[in-house]
Scaffold this active site. Structure first.
Site, PDB file in Angstrom:
ATOM      1  N   CYS A   1       0.839  -1.201   0.000  1.00  0.00           N
ATOM      2  CA  CYS A   1       0.000   0.000   0.000  1.00  0.00           C
ATOM      3  C   CYS A   1       0.879   1.258   0.000  1.00  0.00           C
ATOM      4  O   CYS A   1       0.663   2.191  -0.789  1.00  0.00           O
ATOM      5  CB  CYS A   1      -0.931  -0.030   1.209  1.00  0.00           C
ATOM      6  N   CYS A   2       1.909   1.290   0.852  1.00  0.00           N
ATOM      7  CA  CYS A   2       2.822   2.446   0.884  1.00  0.00           C
ATOM      8  C   CYS A   2       3.565   2.584  -0.437  1.00  0.00           C
ATOM      9  O   CYS A   2       3.818   3.695  -0.908  1.00  0.00           O
ATOM     10  CB  CYS A   2       3.845   2.303   2.011  1.00  0.00           C
TER      11      CYS A   2
ATOM     12  N   CYS B   1      -1.281   8.376   7.485  1.00  0.00           N
ATOM     13  CA  CYS B   1      -2.635   8.115   7.002  1.00  0.00           C
ATOM     14  C   CYS B   1      -3.550   7.731   8.167  1.00  0.00           C
ATOM     15  O   CYS B   1      -3.099   7.155   9.166  1.00  0.00           O
ATOM     16  CB  CYS B   1      -2.618   6.960   6.013  1.00  0.00           C
TER      17      CYS B   1
ATOM     18  N   CYS C   1      -3.449   4.058   9.385  1.00  0.00           N
ATOM     19  CA  CYS C   1      -2.211   3.494   9.937  1.00  0.00           C
ATOM     20  C   CYS C   1      -1.602   4.358  11.030  1.00  0.00           C
ATOM     21  O   CYS C   1      -0.404   4.224  11.309  1.00  0.00           O
ATOM     22  CB  CYS C   1      -1.186   3.297   8.823  1.00  0.00           C
TER      23      CYS C   1
ATOM     24  N   CYS D   1       8.022   4.084   5.579  1.00  0.00           N
ATOM     25  CA  CYS D   1       7.178   3.732   4.431  1.00  0.00           C
ATOM     26  C   CYS D   1       7.992   3.523   3.169  1.00  0.00           C
ATOM     27  O   CYS D   1       7.472   3.130   2.152  1.00  0.00           O
ATOM     28  CB  CYS D   1       6.113   4.790   4.177  1.00  0.00           C
TER      29      CYS D   1
END
Ligand code: SF4
Length: 257
Positions: A124-125, A207, A210, A233
């Site tokens: 995702c990162c 985010c 997270c 990240c």
């Protein structure tokens, strides 16, 4: 024979090596001025608008030169962060360059499944932060960050001015040797705006999916990717990216901003 762009990169790399040691004794303001004079509009501040980033933005505004400021907008940021961006643009009279993933959140859900961050935050990162950053850095010769050595083990060996082998440009870290205390003293002394979440036990803000508030006694970055043992990240690590050519599938403890 090397082509011109490779030659240019090679000589800049040599120049960075020459100034790197001297720059360790420079003030953050001198580092910023050097960066603006050396790279002109080919350098930009990268910020997620944490306390450290706000210090740099304020210092840059006092350097008396136009400067560029960009952010990686994952589209999953807190409302307080988006609100802070509006305040920055108004106070400092600049337009923040916002860089988003090639995938909208809806497209990500369609292609990767729901809540990717809860299953594989590295991927995702990579999609929402690292790829957009790589794209943005492709148009620059240098980037300015607000990392500090004592934030994570990955950052502990960072220099004030260095060559970023991962992205192939100069990387400038004016407050790399500052403590959190120095950051907050500057903010209060200069009346710098900051994210109100910092007053609600969020020392590090990313985010919504997270980031959580930290508990008394926890590490300041314990609220990032809770449960994953992940502290970065991928923006500031020097290893190849997972899923990229030459990259491994290494998880956790490497990747954040
Ligand atoms: S911090 Fe979380 S939601 Fe944001 S890009 Fe990384 S994994 Fe995705």
């Amino acid at each position: 024979m090397r082509d011109q762009s490779v030659n240019d990169q090679y000589s800049m790399k040599e120049h960075i090596a020459e100034v790197q040691i001297a720059a360790e004794n420079w003030t953050p303001q001198r580092v910023l001025t050097w960066a603006f004079e050396t790279f002109g509009n080919r350098v930009a501040i990268s910020s997620a608008f944490g306390a450290e980033g706000m210090v740099l933005i304020d210092m840059a505004s006092r350097a008396g030169k136009d400067f560029r400021l960009f952010t990686i907008d994952t589209e999953f940021l807190f409302p307080e962060t988006y609100n802070l961006m509006d305040r920055i643009e108004e106070k400092y009279g600049i337009a923040i360059e916002k860089v988003c993933s090639l995938l909208s959140p809806e497209e990500q859900e369609r292609t990767q499944g729901a809540a990717l961050w809860s299953r594989d935050p590295d991927v995702c990162c990579n999609l929402r932060k690292v790829e957009p950053l790589r794209r943005k850095l492709g148009e620059l010769s240098a980037w300015i960050t607000s990392i500090r050595r004592d934030q994570t083990s990955v950052r502990s060996s960072a220099h004030r001015i260095e060559w970023d082998n991962k992205f192939g440009l100069a990387k400038i870290n004016p407050i790399v040797d500052w403590t959190s205390k120095q950051v907050w003293r500057y903010i209060h002394d200069h009346d710098v705006p900051y994210n109100p979440l910092h007053n609600q036990d969020y020392p590090s803000i990313g985010c919504t999916h997270c980031t959580r508030a930290v508990r008394p006694g926890e590490d300041p970055r314990a609220g990032r990717w809770p449960g994953f043992g992940k502290t970065e990240c991928g923006l500031h690590i020097i290893d190849p990216l997972p899923g990229s050519p030459g990259g491994g599938a290494s998880k956790a403890a490497k990747f954040g901003n």
